[in-house]
Design an enzyme around this catalytic site. Sequence first.
Site, PDB file in Angstrom:
ATOM      1  N   ASP B   8      15.184  -1.988   2.985  1.00 39.25           N
ATOM      2  CA  ASP B   8      15.675  -2.939   3.984  1.00 39.25           C
ATOM      3  C   ASP B   8      17.178  -3.042   3.773  1.00 39.25           C
ATOM      4  OD1 ASP B   8      15.763  -4.905   5.952  1.00 39.25           O
ATOM      5  OD2 ASP B   8      15.421  -6.519   4.519  1.00 39.25           O
ATOM      6  N   GLU B  69      14.678   0.739   7.535  1.00 41.07           N
ATOM      7  CA  GLU B  69      14.681  -0.020   8.780  1.00 41.07           C
ATOM      8  C   GLU B  69      15.727   0.558   9.726  1.00 41.07           C
ATOM      9  OE1 GLU B  69      14.088  -4.323   8.776  1.00 41.07           O
ATOM     10  OE2 GLU B  69      15.817  -4.448  10.102  1.00 41.07           O
ATOM     11  N   ASP B 142      14.080 -10.110   1.893  1.00 39.43           N
ATOM     12  CA  ASP B 142      14.477  -8.694   1.895  1.00 39.43           C
ATOM     13  C   ASP B 142      13.552  -7.852   1.020  1.00 39.43           C
ATOM     14  OD1 ASP B 142      17.529  -9.229   2.973  1.00 39.43           O
ATOM     15  OD2 ASP B 142      16.811 -10.728   1.563  1.00 39.43           O
TER      16      ASP B 142
END
Lengths: 181, 181
Positions: B8, B69, B142
């Site tokens: 992430d 991501e 996160d």
Amino acid sequence: MSRILGVDPGLTRCGVGLIDSASARSVSFVHVDVIRTAADLPLEQRLLAIRNGLVAILDEFQPGVIAIERVFAQHNVRSVIGTAQVAGLALMLAAERGLAVALHTPTEVKASVTGYGRADKNQVTAMVTAILKLDTPPKPADAADALALAICHAWRGGASALAGETAAQRAWRTALGTSRS
Amino acid sequence: MSRILGVDPGLTRCGVGLIDSASARSVSFVHVDVIRTAADLPLEQRLLAIRNGLVAILDEFQPGVIAIERVFAQHNVRSVIGTAQVAGLALMLAAERGLAVALHTPTEVKASVTGYGRADKNQVTAMVTAILKLDTPPKPADAADALALAICHAWRGGASALAGETAAQRAWRTALGTSRS
């Protein structure tokens, strides 16, 4: 004497221009090139190819400073991600080698080289050609822009980069024994 | 059995989560962490620290796939540049090591893990905790998001990544002897 690498970041064309700067107004041409990657390659392969291209330039020409165009999220929404990623690679490589880094905006570069912050690409190319006493104008525009970044950095003396530096950043830089000028 | 690293991306907090995937619906927890950098460090030092953190994770856990991501220019204009730069470093590192890469959107990840593409952070964390049979929820968000990315990749079988691949990309991938699945 300091050797400056200008980087005009881009995924399709990443301009790299090197100059030597003996004093504030004295600059001389060293090298210019464009690192290209094909748009139909996977993104990760494009980024690796650009990283490898930048490493080859750093190894061959050993600049002391890297001047990179500052990327803004507001501009070119379509290409900003790739441009930011290429700029990020150049920044990381500079830190890895303990090189000084400066970010200059397109307006700063144009104003510095042509005297006019909204100059067009032809004006920038013409001034870069004249300043560096080149026989032929550097092409494409990304190549001229990379040289313009390096010239801008030499003439501004890294002032714009230092202006935004916090006390913590200065302390970190001092600890590393690097300088921005 | 394949080991998947979910990333992430972020400059201040970069979540990294590792799972093992034995079959389509069987996943097990390996490791989770957050790489942090101080906001007052120079950008180039932050990027180098994150690169070094990712390299340490890759060296220790040897994943075969990195799921990252997907960054959009439309979202979070303020932070998109830094997020894109961290994602770019992860992509470059994957290519450098010949690892497969997949990009998943936040909506894909949420839909995959919770069944609902607009799930909130608490729902994602709760499902990740349940799916991986963790004693305590991974924090901060996160960390949970990085594990959710890895789970999403295991369950989707890399389909979303392959869907966008062109013939030239497949040829390149075949030539390198890597696979996305």
